[in-house]
Write a protein that holds these residues in place. Sequence first.
Motif, PDB file in Angstrom:
ATOM      1  N   THR A   2     -21.273 -71.760 -46.522  1.00  0.00           N
ATOM      2  CA  THR A   2     -22.031 -71.943 -47.765  1.00  0.00           C
ATOM      3  C   THR A   2     -22.467 -70.617 -48.375  1.00  0.00           C
ATOM      4  O   THR A   2     -23.129 -70.596 -49.416  1.00  0.00           O
ATOM      5  CB  THR A   2     -23.287 -72.803 -47.511  1.00  0.00           C
ATOM      6  OG1 THR A   2     -24.106 -72.153 -46.528  1.00  0.00           O
ATOM      7  CG2 THR A   2     -22.897 -74.191 -47.008  1.00  0.00           C
TER       8      THR A   2
ATOM      9  N   SER B 160     -24.937 -71.128 -51.770  1.00  0.00           N
ATOM     10  CA  SER B 160     -24.230 -71.713 -52.917  1.00  0.00           C
ATOM     11  C   SER B 160     -22.742 -71.391 -52.918  1.00  0.00           C
ATOM     12  O   SER B 160     -22.061 -71.553 -53.928  1.00  0.00           O
ATOM     13  CB  SER B 160     -24.858 -71.212 -54.226  1.00  0.00           C
ATOM     14  OG  SER B 160     -24.740 -69.796 -54.322  1.00  0.00           O
TER      15      SER B 160
ATOM     16  N   LYS C  10     -18.588 -71.388 -51.891  1.00  0.00           N
ATOM     17  CA  LYS C  10     -17.535 -72.391 -51.815  1.00  0.00           C
ATOM     18  C   LYS C  10     -16.601 -72.051 -50.656  1.00  0.00           C
ATOM     19  O   LYS C  10     -16.833 -71.093 -49.917  1.00  0.00           O
ATOM     20  CB  LYS C  10     -16.758 -72.439 -53.131  1.00  0.00           C
ATOM     21  CG  LYS C  10     -17.599 -72.846 -54.339  1.00  0.00           C
ATOM     22  CD  LYS C  10     -16.746 -72.884 -55.601  1.00  0.00           C
ATOM     23  CE  LYS C  10     -17.574 -73.310 -56.808  1.00  0.00           C
ATOM     24  NZ  LYS C  10     -16.746 -73.353 -58.053  1.00  0.00           N
TER      25      LYS C  10
ATOM     26  N   CYS D 281     -24.648 -67.699 -42.758  1.00  0.00           N
ATOM     27  CA  CYS D 281     -25.322 -68.907 -43.240  1.00  0.00           C
ATOM     28  C   CYS D 281     -25.531 -69.877 -42.074  1.00  0.00           C
ATOM     29  O   CYS D 281     -24.940 -69.733 -40.999  1.00  0.00           O
ATOM     30  CB  CYS D 281     -24.494 -69.568 -44.345  1.00  0.00           C
ATOM     31  SG  CYS D 281     -22.900 -70.205 -43.804  1.00  0.00           S
TER      32      CYS D 281
ATOM     33  N   SER E 279     -24.555 -72.865 -41.713  1.00  0.00           N
ATOM     34  CA  SER E 279     -23.328 -73.581 -41.372  1.00  0.00           C
ATOM     35  C   SER E 279     -22.450 -72.747 -40.435  1.00  0.00           C
ATOM     36  O   SER E 279     -21.964 -73.242 -39.411  1.00  0.00           O
ATOM     37  CB  SER E 279     -22.548 -73.939 -42.639  1.00  0.00           C
ATOM     38  OG  SER E 279     -21.380 -74.672 -42.333  1.00  0.00           O
TER      39      SER E 279
ATOM     40  N   ARG F 147     -19.556 -79.425 -45.919  1.00  0.00           N
ATOM     41  CA  ARG F 147     -18.706 -79.805 -47.040  1.00  0.00           C
ATOM     42  C   ARG F 147     -17.634 -80.786 -46.565  1.00  0.00           C
ATOM     43  O   ARG F 147     -17.233 -81.689 -47.275  1.00  0.00           O
ATOM     44  CB  ARG F 147     -18.060 -78.539 -47.616  1.00  0.00           C
ATOM     45  CG  ARG F 147     -17.361 -78.726 -48.940  1.00  0.00           C
ATOM     46  CD  ARG F 147     -16.839 -77.379 -49.449  1.00  0.00           C
ATOM     47  NE  ARG F 147     -17.925 -76.484 -49.814  1.00  0.00           N
ATOM     48  CZ  ARG F 147     -18.212 -75.346 -49.179  1.00  0.00           C
ATOM     49  NH1 ARG F 147     -17.483 -74.953 -48.144  1.00  0.00           N
ATOM     50  NH2 ARG F 147     -19.222 -74.582 -49.578  1.00  0.00           N
TER      51      ARG F 147
END
Length: 379
Positions: A65, A70, A72, A81, A83, A124
């Motif tokens: 992320t 933010s 992609k 991050c 994740s 995601r």
Amino acid sequence: MSYTVLARKYRPKKLSELFGQENLVQTLKNAIEINRVHHAFIFTGTRGVGKTTTARILALSLNCTGKDGSGKETVDPCLECDSCKDILSFRHPDVIEIDAASNTGVDSARDIIESSKYPPMVGRYKIYIIDEVHMLSKSAFNALLKTLEEPHSFIKFIFATTEFNKIPITISSRCQKFFLQNLTQDELFANLQSITSRENISCGEEVLRQIAKMARGSARDSLSILDQAISLSQDGKIDIKIIEDMTKCGNLSFGEEILSHIFDANLQEALNTSENAIQSGIGISGILSDMIEIIAKMMHSICTKTDEKEVAKLLEKLKSSDNFSVQILDRMYQVILNSSHFAQNINEKSVLDTLIIRLSYIQKIPSIDDLVSSLIKEN
């Protein structure tokens, strides 16, 4: 603080860090950049070439992320991050790693099918990494077919296997397939050189090249051997003597040393090397595989008239014999290959010793062409 082995400490975390798999890396980079990432992959190859590592890197790239939250999909995951950190520490709820060797049944497949119905909790994508996928039962494979053919848009399957031929065609046809190559000795040497420099380990080029040779195309094996050598060394200095003590056969592999004695017509020394190999705990399958590879390289060198540095000395010995021919090498190759089928079911030393005796006398056995010629002359 617990020690982290080199193979884990220096495991690649980005596509740019993978080496020796250029086609794979470029294909995945392109797919991510143009947002055309397939829903199912099969990564296949021998041990230690990067199958599971690539699967985890792909999971990082798809679920990163970014530092600001933010980002992609990216070919360059931030690794900072939440994740990325969760994936690296194996606690991400949407990246599920499954060992097919211990989850072979249809019930495990049904669990995957059921959980794949629900969207990811925080990521995601919901990504299933199934290692040694060829170990799944036929019923488990059949249960996965429909889900694998028409998964939800948020589902990705990544299969890793050392035995691609055991995966049903109905499964493989629904996946993008990548065949990871064995790493070359030069690639392994460069990686070892980089790591020893970062670890402040003192060792010469001869040592690193011998380790690269012993690893037989596996990055993980090369680092495991280096770890062992470091443990045997003093003050972080590794010399060739340490590597020789580890292999107990100097600069030659056991397979190479056995063949060297056979070409010298020294049966007793070949049998002594066999004894040393078994006592050292070296599996016969590895010795036979080494011998097969060496003879194949010798045949290739002779037939193509190219220089193979690794087998140059053995070729000189063989060419000095009275009955030298490519046919002799071919017969040796077939004898070793046939012996490999029995290696796991019979006493290893008996198989290896009998093989050595057969190889020692194979040059004295006339070829079919010679026998036919002899019969024609007699008639």
